[in-house]
Design a protein around this motif. Structure first.
Motif, mmCIF file in Angstrom:
data_model
loop_
_atom_site.group_PDB
_atom_site.id
_atom_site.type_symbol
_atom_site.label_atom_id
_atom_site.label_comp_id
_atom_site.label_asym_id
_atom_site.label_seq_id
_atom_site.Cartn_x
_atom_site.Cartn_y
_atom_site.Cartn_z
ATOM 1 N N SER A 87 5.416 -2.171 -14.932
ATOM 2 C CA SER A 87 6.067 -1.259 -13.994
ATOM 3 C C SER A 87 5.058 -0.740 -12.987
ATOM 4 O O SER A 87 3.848 -0.724 -13.244
ATOM 5 C CB SER A 87 6.707 -0.087 -14.731
ATOM 6 N N SER A 88 5.585 -0.330 -11.840
ATOM 7 C CA SER A 88 4.769 0.252 -10.787
ATOM 8 C C SER A 88 5.667 1.123 -9.928
ATOM 9 O O SER A 88 6.867 0.871 -9.825
ATOM 10 C CB SER A 88 4.125 -0.853 -9.940
ATOM 11 N N SER A 89 5.086 2.134 -9.325
ATOM 12 C CA SER A 89 5.866 2.999 -8.447
ATOM 13 C C SER A 89 4.946 3.698 -7.466
ATOM 14 O O SER A 89 3.716 3.657 -7.606
ATOM 15 C CB SER A 89 6.637 4.032 -9.254
ATOM 16 N N SER A 90 5.550 4.341 -6.499
ATOM 17 C CA SER A 90 4.757 5.064 -5.512
ATOM 18 C C SER A 90 4.221 6.379 -6.071
ATOM 19 O O SER A 90 3.430 7.044 -5.412
ATOM 20 C CB SER A 90 5.585 5.318 -4.252
ATOM 21 N N LYS A 128 -0.527 9.093 2.617
ATOM 22 C CA LYS A 128 -0.585 9.065 4.079
ATOM 23 C C LYS A 128 0.180 7.888 4.683
ATOM 24 O O LYS A 128 0.131 7.658 5.867
ATOM 25 C CB LYS A 128 -2.040 9.017 4.524
ATOM 26 N N MET A 129 0.911 7.143 3.853
ATOM 27 C CA MET A 129 1.647 5.962 4.323
ATOM 28 C C MET A 129 3.103 6.304 4.607
ATOM 29 O O MET A 129 3.630 7.281 4.087
ATOM 30 C CB MET A 129 1.624 4.864 3.256
ATOM 31 N N GLN A 155 4.507 2.189 1.665
ATOM 32 C CA GLN A 155 4.440 2.484 0.241
ATOM 33 C C GLN A 155 5.102 1.378 -0.561
ATOM 34 O O GLN A 155 4.598 0.962 -1.604
ATOM 35 C CB GLN A 155 5.124 3.815 -0.073
ATOM 36 N N ALA A 156 6.236 0.867 -0.077
ATOM 37 C CA ALA A 156 6.939 -0.214 -0.764
ATOM 38 C C ALA A 156 6.076 -1.467 -0.804
ATOM 39 O O ALA A 156 6.054 -2.182 -1.812
ATOM 40 C CB ALA A 156 8.268 -0.494 -0.076
ATOM 41 N N VAL A 157 5.357 -1.742 0.275
ATOM 42 C CA VAL A 157 4.454 -2.897 0.307
ATOM 43 C C VAL A 157 3.346 -2.722 -0.738
ATOM 44 O O VAL A 157 3.025 -3.663 -1.476
ATOM 45 C CB VAL A 157 3.858 -3.085 1.725
#
Length: 121
Positions: free
Chosen positions: A54-57, A68-69, A74-76
């Motif tokens: 799993s991964s998330s912002s 700062k994105m 952030q999705a990238v």
């Protein structure tokens, strides 16, 4: 359209799509959830009912970078991160589950970044 009914419609679309999309050990499911502020991705083995990666912002690794994105950037970052973590677990091929969202914007950015980083789907 009210937010509640909009979300119910998304859940209905997701359930309709999930009838045909199923993650197995050879090809687990890359599931995307997009909230108002953040984006989340998981690679799931539906046979065992477990999350493999799993991964998330809001991840501790990414949190400092993504402050700062823009949301699309952030999705990238999340897409690249989940692909790297999948490589560590020796997962190279997945089935993409867009979660009832349209394949555009942040969902598309995450998918394209994951593909560029080496995931096949």
């Amino acid at each position: 359209m009210a937010n509640v009914s909009r979300n119910k419609a998304r859940i209905h679309r997701h359930l309709r799509v999930r009838k045909n999309i199923f993650g197995v050990a050879d090809k687990p499911r890359l599931c995307v959830y997009r909230s108002l502020n953040d984006i989340y991705a998981q690679i799931i083995d539906d046979e065992k009912g477990i999350t493999l990666v799993s991964s998330s912002s809001i991840d501790h690794e990414l949190r400092a970078q993504v402050e700062k994105m823009t949301k699309t950037e952030q999705a990238v970052a999340v897409g690249k991160n989940i692909a790297e973590r999948a490589k560590e677990k020796k997962i190279s091929e997945v089935v993409f589950d867009r979660g009832g969202y349209q394949y555009m914007g942040r969902v598309k950015a995450l998918a394209d970044a994951a593909r560029e980083a080496g995931l096949k789907f």
